[in-house]
Design a protein around this motif. Structure first.
Motif, short mmCIF file in Angstrom:
data_model
loop_
_atom_site.label_atom_id
_atom_site.label_comp_id
_atom_site.label_asym_id
_atom_site.label_seq_id
_atom_site.Cartn_x
_atom_site.Cartn_y
_atom_site.Cartn_z
N VAL A 158 -20.62 40.88 37.13
CA VAL A 158 -19.47 40.18 36.57
C VAL A 158 -19.59 38.71 36.94
CG1 VAL A 158 -16.96 40.04 36.49
CG2 VAL A 158 -18.06 42.25 36.81
N MET A 159 -19.52 37.85 35.92
CA MET A 159 -19.70 36.42 36.12
C MET A 159 -18.43 35.67 35.72
SD MET A 159 -22.94 36.33 37.02
CE MET A 159 -23.57 34.70 36.77
N LEU A 160 -18.19 34.57 36.42
CA LEU A 160 -17.15 33.63 36.04
C LEU A 160 -17.89 32.34 35.74
CD1 LEU A 160 -14.14 33.03 35.70
CD2 LEU A 160 -14.08 32.37 38.10
N GLY A 161 -18.13 32.09 34.47
CA GLY A 161 -19.00 30.98 34.09
C GLY A 161 -20.42 31.34 34.51
N ARG A 216 -21.14 31.63 37.82
CA ARG A 216 -20.99 32.09 39.20
C ARG A 216 -20.73 33.59 39.25
NH1 ARG A 216 -16.65 32.50 42.94
NH2 ARG A 216 -15.19 31.96 41.30
N ASN A 217 -21.45 34.28 40.13
CA ASN A 217 -21.27 35.71 40.31
C ASN A 217 -19.97 35.94 41.09
OD1 ASN A 217 -21.27 38.04 42.18
ND2 ASN A 217 -23.14 38.57 41.13
N VAL A 218 -19.12 36.83 40.55
CA VAL A 218 -17.89 37.19 41.27
C VAL A 218 -17.91 38.64 41.74
CG1 VAL A 218 -16.42 35.45 40.23
CG2 VAL A 218 -16.63 37.67 39.13
N THR A 240 -17.54 43.20 45.45
CA THR A 240 -18.13 41.88 45.69
C THR A 240 -19.46 42.09 46.40
OG1 THR A 240 -17.10 41.62 47.86
CG2 THR A 240 -15.84 40.81 45.94
N SER A 299 -19.38 38.15 31.16
CA SER A 299 -18.81 36.84 31.44
C SER A 299 -17.50 36.61 30.71
CB SER A 299 -19.81 35.74 31.05
OG SER A 299 -20.16 35.85 29.70
N GLY A 300 -16.98 37.65 30.11
CA GLY A 300 -15.71 37.56 29.41
C GLY A 300 -15.42 38.90 28.75
#
Length: 170
Positions: free
Chosen positions: A9-12, A14-16, A32, A71-72
């Motif tokens: 799972v990415m936020l932009g 960055r790995n979250v 995480t 990412s979304g």
């Protein structure tokens, strides 16, 4: 407690975290990187991951040919830029007779035949199996269970030997 890597799972950029399938409950659990490392330290490795010599979390390439990055909403892209032409990865989680139980990166669960599985494997769309030069499929989940059984037998033998040593000392 066996967990299996499904998606990152990415936020932009960055790995979250990661989405993992729980073999015990049959649900998808979010972790995480820190939580996955804690699982390793507790003796419960998550299939699809490994720790390198520096203690850093890495994707286990013997288990995963590729994973999808989310990412979304409804946005999955392959993590590794390979010749993989699909936007869906299937992870084998077990056998059911002559069929293979799989879960997709979009969380569809079902069964596939060996022929279909091999075809998707050649396209780079299947994780959790190893195919040898003769075409024999080995499930990583079954291999892990066998390894755990051997480790349990070894630890029981060690415990028995230690108990006998303590009795002779007393």
């Amino acid at each position: 407690m066996c967990k299996i890597l499904i998606n990152e799972v990415m936020l932009g950029k960055r790995n979250v975290g990661f989405e993992c399938y729980s073999m015990e409950t049959g649900e998808i659990v979010g972790y995480t990187e820190k939580q996955i490392k804690a699982q390793f330290q507790a003796g419960n490795p998550v299939l699809g991951f490994m720790l390198d010599a520096d203690g850093q979390l890495k994707v286990d390439e013997t288990f995963c040919k590729n994973i999808m990055c989310k990412s979304g909403i409804s946005t999955l892209t392959p993590k590794l830029e390979t010749d993989c032409i699909v936007n869906l990865i299937f992870t084998v989680i077990g056998r059911e007779g002559s069929q293979y139980k799989v879960i997709s990166s979009r969380f569809w669960q079902g069964c596939m035949t060996e022929e279909k599985l091999k075809t998707l494997y050649e396209l780079g769309a299947v994780n959790g199996i190893e195919v040898d030069s003769k075409g024999k499929i080995t499930l990583c989940v079954e291999k892990r269970k066998q390894t755990q059984a051997v480790e349990n037998k070894t630890s029981r033998k060690t415990d028995t030997i230690q108990s006998e040593d303590q009795r002779t000392e007393a």
